[in-house]
Design a protein around this motif. Structure first.
Motif, PDB file in Angstrom:
ATOM      1  N   VAL A 598       0.835  -1.202   0.000  1.00 53.94           N
ATOM      2  CA  VAL A 598       0.000   0.000   0.000  1.00 53.94           C
ATOM      3  C   VAL A 598       0.870   1.252   0.000  1.00 53.94           C
ATOM      4  O   VAL A 598       0.600   2.220  -0.719  1.00 53.94           O
ATOM      5  N   LEU A 599       1.925   1.228   0.792  1.00 55.49           N
ATOM      6  CA  LEU A 599       2.821   2.384   0.858  1.00 55.49           C
ATOM      7  C   LEU A 599       3.500   2.617  -0.488  1.00 55.49           C
ATOM      8  O   LEU A 599       3.597   3.752  -0.957  1.00 55.49           O
ATOM      9  N   MET A 600       3.959   1.547  -1.135  1.00 57.41           N
ATOM     10  CA  MET A 600       4.626   1.692  -2.434  1.00 57.41           C
ATOM     11  C   MET A 600       3.651   2.183  -3.503  1.00 57.41           C
ATOM     12  O   MET A 600       4.027   2.921  -4.412  1.00 57.41           O
ATOM     13  N   LEU A 601       2.389   1.788  -3.397  1.00 58.85           N
ATOM     14  CA  LEU A 601       1.387   2.221  -4.369  1.00 58.85           C
ATOM     15  C   LEU A 601       0.990   3.674  -4.192  1.00 58.85           C
ATOM     16  O   LEU A 601       0.616   4.346  -5.156  1.00 58.85           O
ATOM     17  N   THR A 602       1.051   4.162  -2.967  1.00 60.38           N
ATOM     18  CA  THR A 602       0.526   5.495  -2.683  1.00 60.38           C
ATOM     19  C   THR A 602       1.601   6.569  -2.572  1.00 60.38           C
ATOM     20  O   THR A 602       1.278   7.751  -2.594  1.00 60.38           O
ATOM     21  N   SER A 603       2.855   6.166  -2.429  1.00 59.48           N
ATOM     22  CA  SER A 603       3.913   7.147  -2.247  1.00 59.48           C
ATOM     23  C   SER A 603       5.027   6.937  -3.274  1.00 59.48           C
ATOM     24  O   SER A 603       5.700   5.906  -3.265  1.00 59.48           O
ATOM     25  N   ASP A 604       5.219   7.916  -4.121  1.00 63.42           N
ATOM     26  CA  ASP A 604       6.285   7.837  -5.126  1.00 63.42           C
ATOM     27  C   ASP A 604       7.664   8.013  -4.511  1.00 63.42           C
ATOM     28  O   ASP A 604       8.675   7.696  -5.145  1.00 63.42           O
ATOM     29  N   SER A 605       7.708   8.527  -3.277  1.00 59.02           N
ATOM     30  CA  SER A 605       9.003   8.769  -2.646  1.00 59.02           C
ATOM     31  C   SER A 605       9.594   7.521  -2.000  1.00 59.02           C
ATOM     32  O   SER A 605      10.756   7.505  -1.621  1.00 59.02           O
ATOM     33  N   VAL A 606       8.784   6.463  -1.879  1.00 57.81           N
ATOM     34  CA  VAL A 606       9.267   5.225  -1.266  1.00 57.81           C
ATOM     35  C   VAL A 606      10.060   4.420  -2.292  1.00 57.81           C
ATOM     36  O   VAL A 606       9.599   4.193  -3.411  1.00 57.81           O
ATOM     37  N   THR A 607      11.244   3.994  -1.920  1.00 60.22           N
ATOM     38  CA  THR A 607      12.086   3.201  -2.815  1.00 60.22           C
ATOM     39  C   THR A 607      11.527   1.787  -2.943  1.00 60.22           C
ATOM     40  O   THR A 607      11.219   1.132  -1.945  1.00 60.22           O
ATOM     41  N   VAL A 608      11.393   1.314  -4.174  1.00 56.12           N
ATOM     42  CA  VAL A 608      10.895  -0.038  -4.437  1.00 56.12           C
ATOM     43  C   VAL A 608      12.093  -0.933  -4.733  1.00 56.12           C
ATOM     44  O   VAL A 608      12.827  -0.680  -5.699  1.00 56.12           O
ATOM     45  N   PRO A 609      12.335  -1.968  -3.927  1.00 52.24           N
ATOM     46  CA  PRO A 609      13.506  -2.828  -4.159  1.00 52.24           C
ATOM     47  C   PRO A 609      13.374  -3.622  -5.450  1.00 52.24           C
ATOM     48  O   PRO A 609      12.280  -3.810  -5.983  1.00 52.24           O
ATOM     49  N   LEU A 610      14.504  -4.106  -5.946  1.00 50.24           N
ATOM     50  CA  LEU A 610      14.485  -4.909  -7.172  1.00 50.24           C
ATOM     51  C   LEU A 610      13.913  -6.287  -6.888  1.00 50.24           C
ATOM     52  O   LEU A 610      14.220  -6.900  -5.859  1.00 50.24           O
ATOM     53  N   PRO A 611      13.080  -6.814  -7.779  1.00 54.98           N
ATOM     54  CA  PRO A 611      12.511  -8.145  -7.570  1.00 54.98           C
ATOM     55  C   PRO A 611      13.489  -9.240  -7.967  1.00 54.98           C
ATOM     56  O   PRO A 611      14.399  -9.021  -8.766  1.00 54.98           O
ATOM     57  N   SER A 612      13.284 -10.416  -7.414  1.00 56.72           N
ATOM     58  CA  SER A 612      14.017 -11.596  -7.859  1.00 56.72           C
ATOM     59  C   SER A 612      13.088 -12.424  -8.738  1.00 56.72           C
ATOM     60  O   SER A 612      11.917 -12.080  -8.927  1.00 56.72           O
ATOM     61  N   GLU A 613      13.583 -13.516  -9.240  1.00 55.88           N
ATOM     62  CA  GLU A 613      12.815 -14.341 -10.183  1.00 55.88           C
ATOM     63  C   GLU A 613      11.495 -14.793  -9.577  1.00 55.88           C
ATOM     64  O   GLU A 613      11.448 -15.225  -8.429  1.00 55.88           O
ATOM     65  N   PRO A 614      10.407 -14.676 -10.327  1.00 57.47           N
ATOM     66  CA  PRO A 614       9.099 -15.063  -9.776  1.00 57.47           C
ATOM     67  C   PRO A 614       8.920 -16.572  -9.748  1.00 57.47           C
ATOM     68  O   PRO A 614       9.670 -17.320 -10.380  1.00 57.47           O
ATOM     69  N   ALA A 615       7.914 -16.989  -9.002  1.00 58.58           N
ATOM     70  CA  ALA A 615       7.498 -18.385  -9.033  1.00 58.58           C
ATOM     71  C   ALA A 615       6.637 -18.559 -10.267  1.00 58.58           C
ATOM     72  O   ALA A 615       5.621 -17.900 -10.415  1.00 58.58           O
ATOM     73  N   PHE A 616       7.051 -19.411 -11.174  1.00 56.86           N
ATOM     74  CA  PHE A 616       6.321 -19.566 -12.411  1.00 56.86           C
ATOM     75  C   PHE A 616       5.091 -20.449 -12.220  1.00 56.86           C
ATOM     76  O   PHE A 616       4.940 -21.118 -11.207  1.00 56.86           O
ATOM     77  N   PHE A 617       4.254 -20.456 -13.193  1.00 59.98           N
ATOM     78  CA  PHE A 617       2.983 -21.176 -13.129  1.00 59.98           C
ATOM     79  C   PHE A 617       3.212 -22.647 -12.812  1.00 59.98           C
ATOM     80  O   PHE A 617       4.072 -23.297 -13.399  1.00 59.98           O
ATOM     81  N   VAL A 618       2.446 -23.141 -11.838  1.00 57.30           N
ATOM     82  CA  VAL A 618       2.614 -24.524 -11.395  1.00 57.30           C
ATOM     83  C   VAL A 618       1.345 -25.299 -11.688  1.00 57.30           C
ATOM     84  O   VAL A 618       0.263 -24.931 -11.243  1.00 57.30           O
ATOM     85  N   HIS A 619       1.453 -26.398 -12.452  1.00 60.23           N
ATOM     86  CA  HIS A 619       0.312 -27.286 -12.672  1.00 60.23           C
ATOM     87  C   HIS A 619       0.256 -28.259 -11.505  1.00 60.23           C
ATOM     88  O   HIS A 619       1.263 -28.858 -11.141  1.00 60.23           O
TER      89      HIS A 619
END
Length: 625
Positions: A598-619
């Protein structure tokens, strides 16, 4: 004992209790944070911290109530900030700070970072550099339980007043950034308000901090006669009674009338936090002595009425099966709104003409009647503008029905994945939907008394009201229909492929981070306007998360965005993609909690960390609902 003697002794009791409230400082809330870890006894950090906190007792009081003190350097150095409310005199200010220092060391015995709020002051310490830094987390809010009568007029006056005070406070000096004021709603009602920043902040930083605090008011205090928002760097308060002292009183000021105080979205780094239970008590024991006898009688009458009202309310939650059957035309297919793993939903119209939505649950929940009834009565107490309101229930034989408010615009998937209706969802509406879902989840995870994990968040479980505001539905189903969902591991996996976090789909492990994963998938779906299970790039069907990650790494993430959103701000869209990828990271511990989202969505001044590899689709062989 005659009436005069009773009154005399009552007056003595009240006078004594009143003196206690003046002498005592009122603890509101505190957080012990694990941001910088903990320290051991006799360590360098503890020596520096004790030196900083003890310095307050030997400090000379100033007229502006702000202190920032340091001892030591680096990770073993201690930095402390203390701020008193602008209308508190200098003597009372230092008393409050010294009391806060003693109490916080007792409450947070070995954390390097902690913060405590009293009504008249705040104190925080850490080994980080905090001087001149605007921070909004951790935070909490409180509200007056009484509602206003003319909400539109009240909100209009409140917003104008807060904006004006924010400007005045942020324009203050390096010694004080504090403002009070009032605004007339009607001839018979006035709003009084107070805003304050730590004066080490710059004017823009103070203004931004207060803006974010003001932005929380609709979530915590909409329609209420009073409210407060407290953060590390700024705070605000409003009430229909003047609570601040224009002449700087010697005694602590009373809190707003009839407050109720849940914690607001805290930082993900919170380890312990608690609010004082004496807040309500002070209101009870500070009444004038002349009213004491009347108070005793009135209290008895009040509690008897509350008891009767509660019994009546609990009874009114239960509907007759015949009433619901008539309302839905015997559950006819023409009134069928949808069907999922937990049951079928029907539209109904009760005798008063009110529209309702009725969920007819499957009969394999395993709950007894009393157990089910108690669960419903708990869930009906959850109230948030981004949750579909559960109005009641019906029990008859094997029938279990849940009665919800009727939401006119069906579900998000019927707009988002429809090639024609999707055009209604411009960027402004999609932003509002994303933000509303995030606020609703945050309430379920951290602010509700039940702390519910949804476990089945998806586009079809997001309903849209007449203004296309999002409302999360089925938020109590995990609690109502699967009792083992209250544990951290379950053998009963209920969810939808593509939305389920890998640790939940494969091993039955779930937590609030499972919902964060689902939110991330849903966020990316809202941005691209396609289902994650049938995501198309040209003529090729791809996995949404795999594709999003690949183009993010290539620096071409905007390829993901629905062409309808061509007028949207590229910066805002890229930030949303970034947040979505953070939420779907494979390692659950790396995903942010909803407070951070919520904070990252509402405040442009908050630093957003870099993401790591996502969990891909699992059957998997889990049940699709």
């Amino acid at each position: 004992m005659d009436c005069s003697r009773q009154f005399f002794f009552s007056s003595l009791i009240v006078t004594f209790l009143l003196s206690l409230t003046v002498a005592q400082q009122q603890l509101l809330y505190y957080f012990c944070l694990d941001t910088s870890g903990s320290f051991t006894r006799s360590s360098t950090y503890e020596a520096n911290l004790n030196r900083v906190l003890s310095s307050f007792s030997s400090n000379t009081a100033n007229d502006y109530g702000f202190y920032n003190i340091s001892s030591g350097q680096g990770s073993e150095g201690a930095n402390a900030i203390a701020l008193c409310r602008g209308d508190v005199n200098s003597g009372g200010c230092l008393d409050c700070i010294n009391n806060a220092a003693t109490e916080l060391r007792n409450l947070c015995s070995n954390e390097k970072e902690a913060i405590i709020w009293y009504e008249n002051c705040l104190l925080r310490y850490t080994n980080r550099s905090i001087f001149g830094v605007a921070e909004t987390n951790p935070s909490f809010y409180m509200w007056n339980v009484n509602n206003v009568t003319d909400l539109d007029a009240f909100n209009q006056a409140l917003i104008a007043l807060m904006d004006n005070l924010s400007t005045n406070a942020s324009s203050g000096t390096s010694l004080r950034k504090f403002a009070t004021g009032s605004a007339e709603v009607t001839a018979a009602q006035t709003i009084y308000a107070l805003v304050q920043c730590t004066p080490d902040l710059t004017r823009p930083a103070c203004s931004s901090c207060l803006s974010q605090a003001i932005a929380l008011l609709p979530s915590c205090c909409n329609s209420k006669q009073g409210g407060m928002v407290f953060g590390p760097s700024c705070n605000l308060r409003f009430d229909i009674k003047r609570f601040y002292n224009l002449a700087t009183a010697d005694a602590p000021l009373p809190p707003p009338s009839a407050p109720q105080s849940p914690p607001s979205p805290p930082s993900s780094k919170r380890t312990r936090g608690k609010m004082s239970n004496s807040y309500r008590t002070i209101i009870i024991i500070t009444v004038p002595a002349a009213a004491f006898a009347v108070l005793l009688i009135s209290s008895c009458i009040f509690f008897l009425r509350v008891k009767k009202s509660k019994a009546k309310a609990e009874k009114s939650l239960q509907y007759d099966f015949s009433t619901i059957r008539a309302a839905t035309d015997d559950f006819s297919d023409t009134n069928k709104l949808g069907q999922g793993g937990f049951g079928t939903v029907y539209k109904g119209t009760i005798a008063s003409g009110e529209l309702i939505a009725v969920k007819r649950l499957t009969t394999d929940s395993g709950q007894g009647d009393l157990e089910f009834k108690n669960e419903v009565q708990l869930v009906t107490k959850l109230q948030h503008k981004n949750l579909v309101r559960l109005q009641g229930f019906c029990l008859e034989g094997n029938e279990r029905l849940l009665i919800y408010e009727f939401v006119p615009n069906a579900s998000l998937d019927q707009f988002l994945f429809d090639p024609v209706r999707r055009a209604y969802l411009d960027w402004e509406r999609r932003q509002k939907i994303i933000g509303g879902i995030a606020q609703g989840l945050l309430y379920l995870h951290e602010d509700s008394r039940l702390q519910i994990i949804h476990c089945n968040l998806k586009a079809s479980n997001i309903l849209l009201d007449a203004e296309l505001n999002p409302k999360i539905s089925d938020f109590g189903m995990g609690r109502l229909c699967a009792l083992d969902q209250t544990q951290s591991v379950t053998s009963r996996i209920e969810g939808t492929n593509g939305y389920m976090a890998p640790e939940y789909a494969l091993h039955g492990q779930f937590s609030i981070k499972s919902d964060v994963f689902s939110f991330g998938v849903l966020l990316l779906e809202i941005l691209c306007g396609q289902k994650n299970s049938a995501f198309c790039v040209g003529e090729n069907v791809e996995d949404l998360l795999s594709y999003a990650w690949r183009i993010w790494k290539d620096g071409t993430a905007l390829k993901l965005v629905d062409p309808i959103l061509w007028e949207a701000s590229r910066t805002q869209v890229m930030r949303c993609i970034h947040i979505g990828l953070l939420c779907v990271q494979e390692n659950a511990a790396q995903r942010p909690n909803m407070a951070s989202v919520v904070l990252m969505l509402t405040s442009d001044s908050v630093t957003v960390p870099l993401p790591s590899e996502p969990a891909f689709f699992v059957h998997s062989n889990t049940r699709k609902t």
